[in-house]
Design a protein around this motif. Sequence first.
Motif, short mmCIF file in Angstrom:
data_model
loop_
_atom_site.label_atom_id
_atom_site.label_comp_id
_atom_site.label_asym_id
_atom_site.label_seq_id
_atom_site.Cartn_x
_atom_site.Cartn_y
_atom_site.Cartn_z
N ASP A 230 0.83 -1.20 0.00
CA ASP A 230 0.00 0.00 0.00
C ASP A 230 0.87 1.26 0.00
N VAL A 231 0.34 2.32 -0.58
CA VAL A 231 1.09 3.56 -0.73
C VAL A 231 1.63 4.07 0.60
N ASP A 232 0.80 4.09 1.63
CA ASP A 232 1.26 4.64 2.91
C ASP A 232 2.34 3.78 3.54
N LEU A 233 2.31 2.47 3.30
CA LEU A 233 3.34 1.59 3.84
C LEU A 233 4.67 1.79 3.13
N VAL A 234 4.61 2.15 1.86
CA VAL A 234 5.84 2.45 1.13
C VAL A 234 6.55 3.63 1.80
N ALA A 235 5.78 4.67 2.09
CA ALA A 235 6.37 5.85 2.72
C ALA A 235 6.85 5.54 4.13
#
Length: 382
Positions: A230-235
């Motif tokens: 997920d996008v937020d986990l990448v960050a």
Amino acid sequence: MTPGTGDTVCDVVIAGGGPAGSATALTLLRQGASVVLTDPLIADPGRRPEWKLGESLAPRAWPLLERLGVIGRVADGTHTPYFGNLSSWGGTALTDDNFLYDPHGPGRHLDRAHFDRTLFEAACAAGAVRRAHRVRAVRRVRDHWKLMLGGETVRAHYLVDATGAGAGVARRVGAAVRRDDRLIALATRLPPGGTAQQPSRTSLVESAAHGWWYTAPLPDGTSLAMLMTDVDLVAEHALHRPRNWWAGLMATTHVCARVGSGADPAAVRLRIVPAATGRTRPAAGPGWAAVGDAATATDPIAGRGILTALATGVTAAQAVRADASGDREALGRYAERVQAIHAEYLHARTVCYRAEDRWNTRFWTRRHSHSPELADGPGPRG
């Protein structure tokens, strides 16, 4: 309709020359329709990206390709055999789902850019007029559409959106895109010799704490490796940094064994590709329809992206023909069918993710429970 001087006039404009757009065009052309097929990347070879994510085509796609009259072109392409899927999901052991007894034979690991171009060229050879422009503006004028393609004005009775998950054309005519997650792929292509062993002609999936890993051989001898998360986990975990991404890959069991540890993490070049589940509502309306990911975009774990693209292209073309013949409910039935197919997929996706219960992390808990949709809303009107 009364076109303006110099306007291009056709029955259908299809925005997007991927598998969904090409399948729609091929079906419409067989029905005798005049078609303008526009795609700035495929129609203009100089603007194509260097490579696209590899993708596997399951044997169940062969009947659709045969129906479209392109099975010979695909079979003669640069693609390589695909014998099935291996997965480590819900446990550490590998399970094998092979195509040994499939009546259609093996699938194909695709040279995806070549596959898309093959279908596009087949549609153009069948009579589609190609254009290398995006739809800049679209407006409904009585019983037809007026579109701007670059500096050209085109008038058409029907409009098909095959532009992908963003569904930019459908949003211009008032539809809304609803997303269920923010899944993305962080992918790279590993050069020949960078794998630990001669790659099996299978795809391999392995779950991990923050998502799942996928690897498969590509026809040019390289291998695709990617993390779905997920996008937020990448960050949060800096997974976009090659060294962190590589450390995650090395922490796997089966993917690591296939890929090996000899590559230089600093040489890894990651591509970040949106892969969210979503759908366009409605998927069709008076004089228009959405196909492929522009209609229903699914998690890659389902392995149905190209199959859905081809099937929705054929079905939407049939609905357009029926509407043109006086069946004013045809496009509405198509939209309802897309909605039902997407609902069935959402149920299957939930069952799939709930089968993996080893990870008590946000990626997995989100998928074990129902999450509210994320609405993009309608786009600007042309």
